[in-house]
Design a protein around this motif. Structure first.
Motif, mmCIF file in Angstrom:
data_model
loop_
_atom_site.group_PDB
_atom_site.id
_atom_site.type_symbol
_atom_site.label_atom_id
_atom_site.label_comp_id
_atom_site.label_asym_id
_atom_site.label_seq_id
_atom_site.Cartn_x
_atom_site.Cartn_y
_atom_site.Cartn_z
ATOM 1 N N TYR A 119 41.324 26.485 27.513
ATOM 2 C CA TYR A 119 40.474 25.891 26.659
ATOM 3 C C TYR A 119 39.178 26.597 25.108
ATOM 4 O O TYR A 119 38.767 25.488 24.615
ATOM 5 N N SER A 120 39.539 27.489 24.718
ATOM 6 C CA SER A 120 39.590 28.291 23.979
ATOM 7 C C SER A 120 40.100 27.353 21.863
ATOM 8 O O SER A 120 39.744 27.539 20.608
ATOM 9 N N CYS A 143 39.624 16.087 26.265
ATOM 10 C CA CYS A 143 38.658 16.647 26.440
ATOM 11 C C CYS A 143 37.355 15.365 27.513
ATOM 12 O O CYS A 143 37.222 14.786 27.533
ATOM 13 N N THR A 147 31.327 16.047 29.652
ATOM 14 C CA THR A 147 30.183 17.896 28.839
ATOM 15 C C THR A 147 30.804 17.789 27.416
ATOM 16 O O THR A 147 30.370 18.769 26.862
ATOM 17 N N ARG A 149 33.663 19.530 27.365
ATOM 18 C CA ARG A 149 34.851 20.169 27.066
ATOM 19 C C ARG A 149 36.490 20.084 27.302
ATOM 20 O O ARG A 149 36.245 19.405 28.213
ATOM 21 N N LYS A 151 40.369 19.806 28.748
ATOM 22 C CA LYS A 151 40.507 19.601 30.449
ATOM 23 C C LYS A 151 41.646 20.332 30.518
ATOM 24 O O LYS A 151 41.752 20.943 31.539
#
Length: 161
Positions: A119-120, A143, A147, A149, A151
């Motif tokens: 994820y980073s 993403c 949100t 963020r 996936k």
């Protein structure tokens, strides 16, 4: 009063007489025909006006479509023309749709799916990792639209040699 039979009969008779009177007025063609004819004529005029408006709109749309097709065929082969022709040919012939599908298939042939992406991870990190496989044109980390963020997967598109 339920105990008084004369009163009940009188009510029944009155109701029957009123219904006979009403029925005879409804059944009389001379009385009922005049308002209906006027209403029908008004409805007919409204419908004819609506049809005329719809025909004018259809003619305007046909003219705009014709003008658009002329403009598309007369313009030079720029990128805007191919987009317009694809939109203009929708439903008429498969030319515009086929070229768009061909471009997508061509792009898909040079793209890969990468799963289990941390994820980073940044696009630059993926780019540097896959440089040895060829020139990477695009890195897309998918993403969540709510949100924002990642996936946990990405797509990489490679340049055609």
């Amino acid at each position: 009063e339920p105990g008084n039979p004369k009163r009940e009969k009188k009510t029944l008779v009155t109701s029957k007489q009123n219904s006979r009177t009403t029925m005879s007025a409804e059944n009389d063609p001379a009385v009922a025909a005049e308002p209906e004819v006027e209403e029908d004529e008004e409805d007919l005029e409204k419908l004819q006006a609506e049809i005329a408006r719809m025909e004018a709109e259809a003619a305007r749309i046909a003219q705009e479509t014709e003008d658009l097709e002329k403009e598309t065929t007369s313009s030079s082969g720029g990128a805007g023309a191919s987009t317009a022709s694809a939109a203009g040919n929708k439903g008429k012939s498969g030319e515009g749709v086929a070229s768009a599908t061909g471009d997508k298939a061509n792009t898909d042939g040079h793209s890969i799916y990468v799963g289990q992406v941390d994820y980073s991870t940044t696009p630059e990190e993926l780019l540097s990792h896959f440089e040895s496989c060829g020139t990477v044109e695009r890195v897309t980390i998918v993403c969540d639209k709510f949100t924002g963020r990642p996936k946990g997967f990405a797509y990489l598109e490679f340049q055609v040699s």
